[in-house]
Design a protein around this motif. Structure first.
Motif, mmCIF file in Angstrom:
data_model
loop_
_atom_site.group_PDB
_atom_site.id
_atom_site.type_symbol
_atom_site.label_atom_id
_atom_site.label_comp_id
_atom_site.label_asym_id
_atom_site.label_seq_id
_atom_site.Cartn_x
_atom_site.Cartn_y
_atom_site.Cartn_z
ATOM 1 N N CYS A 113 0.847 -1.191 0.000
ATOM 2 C CA CYS A 113 0.000 0.000 0.000
ATOM 3 C C CYS A 113 0.885 1.244 0.000
ATOM 4 O O CYS A 113 1.900 1.318 0.689
ATOM 5 C CB CYS A 113 -0.905 -0.003 1.233
ATOM 6 N N ARG A 114 0.487 2.209 -0.802
ATOM 7 C CA ARG A 114 1.262 3.422 -0.944
ATOM 8 C C ARG A 114 0.362 4.641 -0.739
ATOM 9 O O ARG A 114 -0.855 4.599 -0.949
ATOM 10 C CB ARG A 114 1.880 3.507 -2.341
ATOM 11 N N SER A 120 -5.001 2.070 9.060
ATOM 12 C CA SER A 120 -5.509 2.436 10.387
ATOM 13 C C SER A 120 -5.369 3.932 10.633
ATOM 14 O O SER A 120 -6.047 4.493 11.496
ATOM 15 C CB SER A 120 -4.754 1.667 11.475
ATOM 16 N N ARG A 121 -4.502 4.570 9.817
ATOM 17 C CA ARG A 121 -4.331 6.022 9.959
ATOM 18 C C ARG A 121 -3.813 6.587 8.641
ATOM 19 O O ARG A 121 -2.939 6.017 7.997
ATOM 20 C CB ARG A 121 -3.362 6.337 11.089
ATOM 21 N N PHE A 177 -0.578 0.842 7.684
ATOM 22 C CA PHE A 177 -1.286 -0.333 7.191
ATOM 23 C C PHE A 177 -0.811 -1.537 8.002
ATOM 24 O O PHE A 177 0.154 -2.218 7.621
ATOM 25 C CB PHE A 177 -0.997 -0.537 5.708
ATOM 26 N N GLY A 178 -1.444 -1.759 9.121
ATOM 27 C CA GLY A 178 -0.996 -2.836 10.017
ATOM 28 C C GLY A 178 0.388 -2.497 10.543
ATOM 29 O O GLY A 178 0.601 -1.462 11.183
ATOM 30 N N GLU A 179 1.323 -3.409 10.238
ATOM 31 C CA GLU A 179 2.702 -3.159 10.679
ATOM 32 C C GLU A 179 3.478 -2.315 9.669
ATOM 33 O O GLU A 179 4.616 -1.924 9.932
ATOM 34 C CB GLU A 179 3.415 -4.501 10.897
#
Length: 336
Positions: free
Chosen positions: A26-27, A55-56, A94-96
């Motif tokens: 994801c970018r 998540s943010r 994105f998660g970690e």
């Protein structure tokens, strides 16, 4: 209508289930990529995410943040840009995984060019036209400003910097023509353009002066017309020098000399002088009259002389007849 979150999730699942498929990282991205704005104005930027499973999604900027958020995007509004250069970052979690993208906001000041014509422009003399423009992109770095001066019959000229000048020898035909100055400020991959125009006003001493008549050889008693024309700026005043001051008229604002029933005395040089405050010019034509210039009174005098002679002869004959006492002889009589 399909839920955007559900559609993004299905696309990610299909990618994982495809043979040899790998999840696409994801970018986040910023639009516009290289933001430039005029100093003191507002700017709106958008940060978008290629995935919705974040998540943010937010901005990291050294100013008070104003903006809004929606699915897959977060905006940043700067109502008054007062920094020449400002580092901006947008990040998504994105998660970690955490993705960050950055850009530099650059502000500028740019004033449209102005054209200056130095003094009176007189045909045949050196003249100069100058164009000035101003720009600022930071307190230390010079702006990448380019000026081009062209038009008006001038040789185009280009220069990098805030000023450009061009010297030329003015010509009468340049009067009323437009000169254009174009200023281009390069801001990375973006350019800002502005232009200005000015009209050349070329003053000129009298030129192309000519004097004409229908012909140069006339017969006594012909009507004579001589014309004069001259170019110049301001329009020149015309003055005549004639071979005689007898029986001539000026017409058409002083451009035409007319002489009805001209005589031999009107032969000679007809000279026209054109003058204005920048100089003078002249032209002339020679006119010749042929044929006798007999007065119309002479035929009358001759006629009167003949009549008087006849009357005198008749009177003398009558007096002599009476003095001798001659009588007419009766018809049919013969001398004894």
């Amino acid at each position: 209508m399909m839920d955007p979150c559900w559609s993004w999730g299905m696309m990610a699942l299909l990618c994982l289930l495809m043979p040899g498929g790998h999840p696409v990282p994801c970018r986040v991205s910023i639009s516009p990529e290289e933001p430039t704005v005029e100093f003191g104005t507002s700017l709106l930027l958008n940060c978008t995410s290629s995935c919705l499973n974040y998540s943010r999604l937010s901005w990291e900027v050294p100013i008070t943040k104003m903006g809004a958020q929606g699915p897959g995007w977060a905006s940043l509004l700067i109502p008054n840009v007062t920094n020449w250069s400002l580092e901006l970052q947008c990040f998504g979690v994105f998660g970690e995984q955490r993705d960050i993208t950055a850009t530099t906001l650059r502000a500028y000041r740019f004033s449209p060019p102005q054209i200056y014509l130095e003094g009176d422009i007189v045909a045949g003399k050196e003249a100069r036209v100058t164009c000035n423009a101003s720009a600022q992109v930071s307190r230390a770095d010079p702006p990448n400003l380019h000026l081009t001066l062209q038009g008006g019959g001038l040789t185009p000229s280009a220069h990098r910097g805030p000023s450009i000048g061009l010297s030329f020898t003015a010509q009468p035909e340049q009067h009323g023509r437009e000169v254009t100055c174009e200023a281009v400020l390069r801001l990375g991959r973006r350019t800002v353009n502005a232009s200005a125009t000015a009209v050349l006003w070329v003053w000129a001493a009298p030129h192309d002066v000519w004097v004409r008549a229908p012909r140069t050889v006339f017969t006594t008693g012909d009507n004579l017309t001589v014309m004069c024309r001259a170019e110049g700026n301001p329009p020149p005043r015309l003055r005549w020098e004639l071979p005689t001051n007898a029986s001539w008229e000026l017409r058409d604002g002083g451009t035409t000399v007319t002489i009805p029933a001209a005589q031999r005395a009107h032969s000679g040089t007809y000279r026209c002088l054109a003058e204005n405050r920048y100089g003078a010019g002249a032209a002339s034509v020679n006119i010749l009259f042929q044929g006798s210039s007999r007065s119309p009174v002479i035929p009358v005098v001759v006629t009167l002389a003949v009549v008087v002679t006849v009357v005198v002869v008749l009177t003398f004959s009558w007096w002599f007849y009476r003095a001798r006492g001659w009588k007419l002889m009766p018809d049919g009589s013969q001398p004894g």
